[in-house]
Design an enzyme around this catalytic site. Structure first.
Site, PDB file in Angstrom:
ATOM      1  N   HIS A   1       2.147   1.955  -3.254  1.00 48.94           N
ATOM      2  CA  HIS A   1       1.172   2.836  -3.889  1.00 48.94           C
ATOM      3  C   HIS A   1       1.693   4.267  -3.922  1.00 48.94           C
ATOM      4  CE1 HIS A   1      -2.549   0.013  -3.278  1.00 48.94           C
ATOM      5  NE2 HIS A   1      -1.578  -0.544  -3.949  1.00 48.94           N
TER       6      HIS A   1
ATOM      7  N   ASP B   1       0.848  -1.190   0.000  1.00 49.10           N
ATOM      8  CA  ASP B   1       0.000   0.000   0.000  1.00 49.10           C
ATOM      9  C   ASP B   1       0.884   1.241   0.000  1.00 49.10           C
ATOM     10  OD1 ASP B   1      -2.175   1.902   0.579  1.00 49.10           O
ATOM     11  OD2 ASP B   1      -3.348   0.123   1.022  1.00 49.10           O
TER      12      ASP B   1
END
Ligand SMILES: *[C@@H]1O[C@H](CO)[C@@H](O)[C@H](O)[C@H]1NC(C)=O
Ligand SMILES: *[C@@H]1O[C@H](CO)[C@@H](O)[C@H](O)[C@H]1NC(C)=O
Ligand SMILES: *[C@@H]1O[C@H](CO)[C@@H](O)[C@H](O)[C@H]1NC(C)=O
Ligand SMILES: *[C@@H]1O[C@H](CO)[C@@H](O)[C@H](O)[C@H]1NC(C)=O
Ligand SMILES: *[C@@H]1O[C@H](CO)[C@@H](O)[C@H](O)[C@H]1NC(C)=O
Length: 432
Positions: free
Chosen positions: A271, A248
């Site tokens: 991310h 993430d």
């Protein structure tokens, strides 16, 4: 009389202890140097958790030993709690609590292991694994590893009961962060490795004066919600010279953060670096004075992004993203004021205001779109700057989306590629 007896007892204890550590020396040749050093200049500032009963076989529960070593060291100026190298210490969730005497060090040279499966966590303590609370003038360092053993948590997300991301009430929805600081100040984290977290790896909550350097964070690209570093309500932060690869956000900056300086990070895969999501459930969110400089992001969902929910309040002010090198990134530059984690969310007029955001020297390749800036209809983004943004498709042969701007005001200058990234509207047009 009583005094003499306890003196004899002490001597006996000391003897036993020295026999015990000699035994270790024979058993584990690798660590003999370490232990010898300890014997030679044994002094009252070093608290080896083995002295407090830790076994380090990866099976015995060494939590109590760590807590006892911490309590003893906490009372001493400049003390060090030592997790020796070459051993695996299994810990259940622990809170290491201050206030302590200044300049306390947690020296992690060995490996700390979290409970190995979801079932082996106690339901009451799913918020985090290792919790540092109310500490100041404190350092965590060493070449050791904190292993969150998160794989059994990651596979849970594939099961039907956890697909509804809106509810976080079920105990299985709550997943532990590996290392969390709460209400602490002047803290340093350096050199350690943090791997395989069930959720976030390193979190700073309601703290002030944070320095992170030379750390390594690693979890697989497909491990769900495994943020690298999470900042929340935390000010005066420097994060530098670290390698973060996770499933993430590489660094996630949440509400209440200010004066955050992040530089020289590798965020691959991840991310990217993210402000938000902010303003969920009409909440107030304020983030300001963020500088993100010299970052490489490879194989990621985005490079640098700001995401806010409709209906939020507050502002994002004065953020600079410079010298960002992206490669194989879906959308390198993102502002999304319509953030929504379901198929659609209700349109609302209130929004977290975004202003004074600079992107300077963003270069590399994208796989979907070079830039997407979608600002609020009712509260457009202002004073955005795009300077020297040069992005090209990662796959030359595939078709790509154009850069997208919506309700976004500011200026684009320098060398811009593709030319579509200059889609901002002039600030002066805002009020006409
Ligand atoms: C205590 O011992 C450690 C090594 O075991 C050493 O690094 C440290 O400098 C010593 N501290 C004092 C005050 O002697
Ligand atoms: C820990 O790592 C640092 C940097 O990689 C190195 O200089 C140091 O010697 C290592 N210490 C130990 C005890 O292995
Ligand atoms: C942001 O930086 C400016 C200039 O250094 C400072 O005056 C202001 O207080 C900072 N904002 C916050 C919220 O700390
Ligand atoms: C913007 O933030 C930076 C730190 O990231 C700070 O040095 C600068 O003074 C701030 N500028 C304003 C106008 O607050
Ligand atoms: C919300 O607003 C956007 C943009 O104005 C529009 O495209 C969309 O259909 C609206 N959504 C709803 C649920 O009203």
């Amino acid at each position: 009389m009583k005094r003499e007896r306890s003196f004899v007892l002490l001597i006996t204890l000391a003897l036993l202890l020295s026999i015990f550590s000699n035994g270790h020396q024979n058993g584990a040749q690798k660590h003999s140097k370490h232990i010898k050093e300890k014997d030679h200049n044994s002094n009252s500032t070093h608290y080896d958790i083995r002295t407090f009963g830790a076994v380090g076989d990866g099976v015995s529960d060494d939590s109590e030993a760590l807590i006892e070593a911490w309590k003893a060291a906490c009372k001493v100026y400049g003390a060090t709690v030592e997790i020796p190298s070459g051993l695996n210490f299994l810990l259940r969730p622990v809170t290491l609590q201050g206030p302590c005497m200044p300049h306390l060090i947690l020296q992690i040279d060995g490996t700390l292991l979290a409970p190995p499966s979801v079932a082996s966590w106690s339901k009451s303590s799913l918020f985090q694994w290792i919790n540092l609370k109310w500490v100041s003038d404190f350092t965590i360092q060493g070449n050791g590893t904190l292993d969150g053993q998160g794989s059994s948590w990651w596979s849970l997300s594939a099961t039907p009961q956890s697909t509804n991301k809106e509810t976080t009430s079920s105990p299985l929805e709550m997943r532990p962060t590996v290392l969390r600081f709460y209400a602490s100040c002047n803290i340093m984290v350096r050199n350690i490795h943090i791997i395989n977290s069930p959720l976030c790896h390193l979190k700073f909550d309601s703290s002030r004066g944070v320095k992170v350097s030379n750390i390594m964070i690693s979890s697989p690209k497909d491990s769900p919600n495994t943020d690298g570093i999470h900042l929340q309500n935390t000010r005066d932060v420097e994060i530098k010279h670290s390698n973060i690869g996770c499933g993430d956000d590489c660094v996630s900056i949440q509400t209440g953060c200010a004066n955050v300086n992040i530089h020289h990070l590798d965020c691959s895969p991840s991310h990217g670096i993210s402000l938000g999501s902010l303003g969920k459930g009409s909440s107030l969110a304020c983030v300001s004075n963020v500088s993100v400089n010299t970052i490489t992001v490879q194989n990621a969902l985005s490079g640098v992004r700001i995401k806010t929910w409709q209906g939020g309040k507050g502002s994002v002010k004065n953020a600079t993203f410079s010298n960002i090198r992206v490669s194989d990134v879906e959308i390198p530059i993102v502002i999304d004021q319509y953030y929504c984690n379901k198929r659609s969310c209700k349109n609302k007029t209130e929004a977290v205001a975004i202003s004074d955001v600079t992107y300077k020297g963003i270069t590399g390749t994208y796989t979907y779109k070079p830039l997407s800036i979608a600002c609020s209809d009712s509260l457009p983004c202002t004073d955005l700057s795009l300077i020297d943004v040069q992005l090209s498709p990662y796959y030359e042969s595939r078709s790509h989306q154009e850069a997208f701007c919506w309700k976004s005001y500011g200026e684009a200058q320098g060398s811009l590629e593709p030319s579509g990234v200059s889609c901002l509207r002039k600030n002066s047009k805002l009020h006409t």
